[in-house]
Design a protein around this motif. Sequence first.
Motif, PDB file in Angstrom:
ATOM      1  N   ASN A   1      43.696   1.488  57.902  1.00  0.00           N
ATOM      2  CA  ASN A   1      43.119   2.134  56.847  1.00  0.00           C
ATOM      3  C   ASN A   1      43.939   3.637  56.341  1.00  0.00           C
ATOM      4  OD1 ASN A   1      41.071   0.461  56.343  1.00  0.00           O
ATOM      5  ND2 ASN A   1      39.580   1.621  57.630  1.00  0.00           N
ATOM      6  N   SER A   2      44.286   4.127  57.669  1.00  0.00           N
ATOM      7  CA  SER A   2      45.053   5.616  57.365  1.00  0.00           C
ATOM      8  C   SER A   2      46.369   5.254  56.528  1.00  0.00           C
ATOM      9  CB  SER A   2      45.314   6.263  58.802  1.00  0.00           C
ATOM     10  OG  SER A   2      46.031   7.371  58.465  1.00  0.00           O
ATOM     11  N   LEU A   3      47.064   4.111  57.120  1.00  0.00           N
ATOM     12  CA  LEU A   3      48.575   3.959  56.674  1.00  0.00           C
ATOM     13  C   LEU A   3      48.318   3.249  55.229  1.00  0.00           C
ATOM     14  CD1 LEU A   3      51.386   3.490  57.209  1.00  0.00           C
ATOM     15  CD2 LEU A   3      50.938   1.039  58.128  1.00  0.00           C
ATOM     16  N   ALA A   4      47.119   2.595  54.684  1.00  0.00           N
ATOM     17  CA  ALA A   4      46.829   1.994  53.698  1.00  0.00           C
ATOM     18  C   ALA A   4      46.520   3.007  52.598  1.00  0.00           C
ATOM     19  CB  ALA A   4      45.687   1.287  53.536  1.00  0.00           C
ATOM     20  N   ASN A   5      45.986   4.251  53.000  1.00  0.00           N
ATOM     21  CA  ASN A   5      45.858   5.715  52.205  1.00  0.00           C
ATOM     22  C   ASN A   5      47.262   6.225  51.833  1.00  0.00           C
ATOM     23  OD1 ASN A   5      43.138   5.426  51.867  1.00  0.00           O
ATOM     24  ND2 ASN A   5      42.827   6.432  53.922  1.00  0.00           N
ATOM     25  N   LEU A   6      48.223   6.298  53.025  1.00  0.00           N
ATOM     26  CA  LEU A   6      49.370   6.766  52.980  1.00  0.00           C
ATOM     27  C   LEU A   6      50.086   5.914  51.787  1.00  0.00           C
ATOM     28  CD1 LEU A   6      50.266   7.552  56.605  1.00  0.00           C
ATOM     29  CD2 LEU A   6      49.742   9.127  54.577  1.00  0.00           C
ATOM     30  N   VAL A   7      50.148   4.601  51.951  1.00  0.00           N
ATOM     31  CA  VAL A   7      50.955   3.941  50.806  1.00  0.00           C
ATOM     32  C   VAL A   7      50.258   3.965  49.593  1.00  0.00           C
ATOM     33  CG1 VAL A   7      51.321   1.551  50.279  1.00  0.00           C
ATOM     34  CG2 VAL A   7      51.395   2.144  52.574  1.00  0.00           C
ATOM     35  N   GLN A   8      49.039   4.018  49.524  1.00  0.00           N
ATOM     36  CA  GLN A   8      48.433   4.161  48.132  1.00  0.00           C
ATOM     37  C   GLN A   8      48.669   5.656  47.436  1.00  0.00           C
ATOM     38  OE1 GLN A   8      45.214   6.323  47.807  1.00  0.00           O
ATOM     39  NE2 GLN A   8      44.931   5.999  45.639  1.00  0.00           N
ATOM     40  N   ASN A   9      48.762   6.727  48.330  1.00  0.00           N
ATOM     41  CA  ASN A   9      49.226   7.876  47.701  1.00  0.00           C
ATOM     42  C   ASN A   9      50.544   7.994  47.213  1.00  0.00           C
ATOM     43  OD1 ASN A   9      46.696   8.982  48.234  1.00  0.00           O
ATOM     44  ND2 ASN A   9      47.179   9.943  50.481  1.00  0.00           N
TER      45      ASN A   9
ATOM     46  N   LEU B   1      57.712  -3.704  48.362  1.00  0.00           N
ATOM     47  CA  LEU B   1      57.232  -2.519  48.430  1.00  0.00           C
ATOM     48  C   LEU B   1      57.042  -2.266  49.903  1.00  0.00           C
ATOM     49  CD1 LEU B   1      54.706  -2.182  45.589  1.00  0.00           C
ATOM     50  CD2 LEU B   1      56.732  -0.861  45.514  1.00  0.00           C
ATOM     51  N   ALA B   2      56.634  -3.302  50.753  1.00  0.00           N
ATOM     52  CA  ALA B   2      56.394  -2.977  52.344  1.00  0.00           C
ATOM     53  C   ALA B   2      57.884  -2.833  52.691  1.00  0.00           C
ATOM     54  CB  ALA B   2      55.796  -4.364  52.697  1.00  0.00           C
ATOM     55  N   GLY B   3      58.873  -3.308  52.192  1.00  0.00           N
ATOM     56  CA  GLY B   3      60.171  -3.125  52.704  1.00  0.00           C
ATOM     57  C   GLY B   3      60.650  -1.609  52.509  1.00  0.00           C
ATOM     58  N   GLN B   4      60.438  -1.151  51.167  1.00  0.00           N
ATOM     59  CA  GLN B   4      60.759   0.019  50.684  1.00  0.00           C
ATOM     60  C   GLN B   4      60.208   1.051  51.385  1.00  0.00           C
ATOM     61  OE1 GLN B   4      60.504   0.324  46.505  1.00  0.00           O
ATOM     62  NE2 GLN B   4      60.560   2.580  46.361  1.00  0.00           N
ATOM     63  N   LEU B   5      58.798   0.817  51.604  1.00  0.00           N
ATOM     64  CA  LEU B   5      58.156   1.865  52.472  1.00  0.00           C
ATOM     65  C   LEU B   5      58.066   1.801  53.760  1.00  0.00           C
ATOM     66  CD1 LEU B   5      54.976   2.086  49.929  1.00  0.00           C
ATOM     67  CD2 LEU B   5      57.023   3.423  50.036  1.00  0.00           C
TER      68      LEU B   5
ATOM     69  N   PRO C   1      49.005  -2.945  54.767  1.00  0.00           N
ATOM     70  CA  PRO C   1      48.503  -1.941  53.979  1.00  0.00           C
ATOM     71  C   PRO C   1      48.731  -1.795  52.477  1.00  0.00           C
ATOM     72  CG  PRO C   1      49.668  -1.466  55.893  1.00  0.00           C
ATOM     73  CD  PRO C   1      49.762  -2.915  55.836  1.00  0.00           C
ATOM     74  N   VAL C   2      49.950  -2.646  52.030  1.00  0.00           N
ATOM     75  CA  VAL C   2      50.265  -2.517  50.842  1.00  0.00           C
ATOM     76  C   VAL C   2      49.123  -3.229  49.937  1.00  0.00           C
ATOM     77  CG1 VAL C   2      51.936  -3.265  49.080  1.00  0.00           C
ATOM     78  CG2 VAL C   2      52.862  -2.250  51.205  1.00  0.00           C
ATOM     79  N   ARG C   3      48.794  -4.483  50.551  1.00  0.00           N
ATOM     80  CA  ARG C   3      47.642  -5.091  50.005  1.00  0.00           C
ATOM     81  C   ARG C   3      46.343  -4.361  49.627  1.00  0.00           C
ATOM     82  NH1 ARG C   3      47.155  -8.896  53.459  1.00  0.00           N
ATOM     83  NH2 ARG C   3      49.241  -9.653  52.783  1.00  0.00           N
ATOM     84  N   GLU C   4      46.029  -3.569  50.847  1.00  0.00           N
ATOM     85  CA  GLU C   4      44.948  -2.760  50.692  1.00  0.00           C
ATOM     86  C   GLU C   4      45.193  -1.629  49.752  1.00  0.00           C
ATOM     87  OE1 GLU C   4      41.045  -0.959  51.435  1.00  0.00           O
ATOM     88  OE2 GLU C   4      41.875  -3.195  51.712  1.00  0.00           O
ATOM     89  N   ALA C   5      46.453  -0.989  49.615  1.00  0.00           N
ATOM     90  CA  ALA C   5      46.830  -0.148  48.788  1.00  0.00           C
ATOM     91  C   ALA C   5      46.532  -0.496  47.153  1.00  0.00           C
ATOM     92  CB  ALA C   5      48.094   0.543  48.862  1.00  0.00           C
ATOM     93  N   PHE C   6      46.913  -1.960  46.955  1.00  0.00           N
ATOM     94  CA  PHE C   6      46.797  -2.349  45.715  1.00  0.00           C
ATOM     95  C   PHE C   6      45.371  -2.343  45.177  1.00  0.00           C
ATOM     96  CE2 PHE C   6      50.885  -5.246  45.760  1.00  0.00           C
ATOM     97  CZ  PHE C   6      51.382  -4.079  45.593  1.00  0.00           C
ATOM     98  N   ARG C   7      44.328  -2.673  46.137  1.00  0.00           N
ATOM     99  CA  ARG C   7      42.905  -2.833  45.956  1.00  0.00           C
ATOM    100  C   ARG C   7      42.360  -1.519  45.541  1.00  0.00           C
ATOM    101  NH1 ARG C   7      38.610  -1.384  47.956  1.00  0.00           N
ATOM    102  NH2 ARG C   7      39.333  -0.512  50.026  1.00  0.00           N
ATOM    103  N   MET C   8      42.817  -0.511  46.336  1.00  0.00           N
ATOM    104  CA  MET C   8      42.514   0.988  46.005  1.00  0.00           C
ATOM    105  C   MET C   8      43.001   1.513  44.649  1.00  0.00           C
ATOM    106  SD  MET C   8      42.389   2.955  49.691  1.00  0.00           S
ATOM    107  CE  MET C   8      44.127   2.646  50.232  1.00  0.00           C
ATOM    108  N   LEU C   9      44.007   1.096  44.261  1.00  0.00           N
ATOM    109  CA  LEU C   9      44.756   1.500  43.175  1.00  0.00           C
ATOM    110  C   LEU C   9      44.049   0.905  42.082  1.00  0.00           C
ATOM    111  CD1 LEU C   9      48.516   1.450  44.022  1.00  0.00           C
ATOM    112  CD2 LEU C   9      47.334   3.436  43.257  1.00  0.00           C
ATOM    113  N   GLU C  10      43.643  -0.290  42.218  1.00  0.00           N
ATOM    114  CA  GLU C  10      42.869  -0.984  41.041  1.00  0.00           C
ATOM    115  C   GLU C  10      41.425  -0.321  40.919  1.00  0.00           C
ATOM    116  OE1 GLU C  10      42.000  -5.514  39.616  1.00  0.00           O
ATOM    117  OE2 GLU C  10      42.333  -5.261  41.677  1.00  0.00           O
ATOM    118  N   GLU C  11      40.720   0.292  42.051  1.00  0.00           N
ATOM    119  CA  GLU C  11      39.659   0.762  41.721  1.00  0.00           C
ATOM    120  C   GLU C  11      39.979   2.117  41.259  1.00  0.00           C
ATOM    121  OE1 GLU C  11      37.979   1.462  45.677  1.00  0.00           O
ATOM    122  OE2 GLU C  11      37.472  -1.067  45.716  1.00  0.00           O
ATOM    123  N   ALA C  12      40.922   2.663  41.438  1.00  0.00           N
ATOM    124  CA  ALA C  12      41.283   3.846  40.627  1.00  0.00           C
ATOM    125  C   ALA C  12      41.697   3.791  39.182  1.00  0.00           C
ATOM    126  CB  ALA C  12      42.425   4.693  41.382  1.00  0.00           C
TER     127      ALA C  12
END
Length: 243
Positions: free
Chosen positions: A17-25, A47-51, A57-68
């Motif tokens: 979750n912490s890593l997903a938050n970093l990716v989302q940010n 994006l996973a390769g780039q980061l 974590p990228v998949r979870e970040a996508f979910r958070m970005l969609e909610e935002a």
Amino acid sequence: MPSSSPIQTAIAQLQGNSLANLVQNELERMIVAGELLPGAKLTEATLAGQLGVSRGPVREAFRMLEEAGLVRTEKNRGVFVRDIALDEALEIFELRAVMEMYIGRKLAETATAAQVKALRVLVDAMDQASKAGSAPEFHRANLEFHDSLLRLAGNAKFAAVYRRLIRELSLIRRKNLDADSMVGYAREHRQIVKAIAARDALGAGQAMFDHVMNSRERTLQNYAPAPAEPAAARRRSAARAPA
């Protein structure tokens, strides 16, 4: 191979979750900065390769970005940076103006001298960025100024709604920061702080409302489609054009 204990599983989840938050940010920063443009397709593997992270974590970040409200998911097509419509942005500005009015009125009644001084420091930073012609620095100080006002208002539910609106507006506001508008925004911010310092609740609320509606008008001017050229004028232009 022994199974993971409940504690190990919980730790792994927290780390994920912490890593997903970093990716989302980081992805949010890239979207707001215009590095990922509206309409751009976001690919997990790329994006996973780039980061330097796994795809989870990228998949979870996508979910958070969609909610935002910053990305949209299309079935069988993928994830894309949202391209917010002008009409929707104008409606958000109107809602935000009412919210900002409340913030201005409240802070005129509650802000301390130290808090007002901190706000003046941010306005000074915007003045310096404006004189230097640095839109990125101005944007950073501008976001910090409004977020400071929001924190000082002290309403968590209000803040959550407000921040989502700001994220959505970030998709369309990049054209608003030219030399003239930066000078105007800084002047409006200074007037807001002056009214708050004077304990003028009505004046502070009105200054906040006007500031947002002025931004709405700039957005309308910058993003409205150009009027179609009349048919007669097109025919005259075509007749004058060289063969």
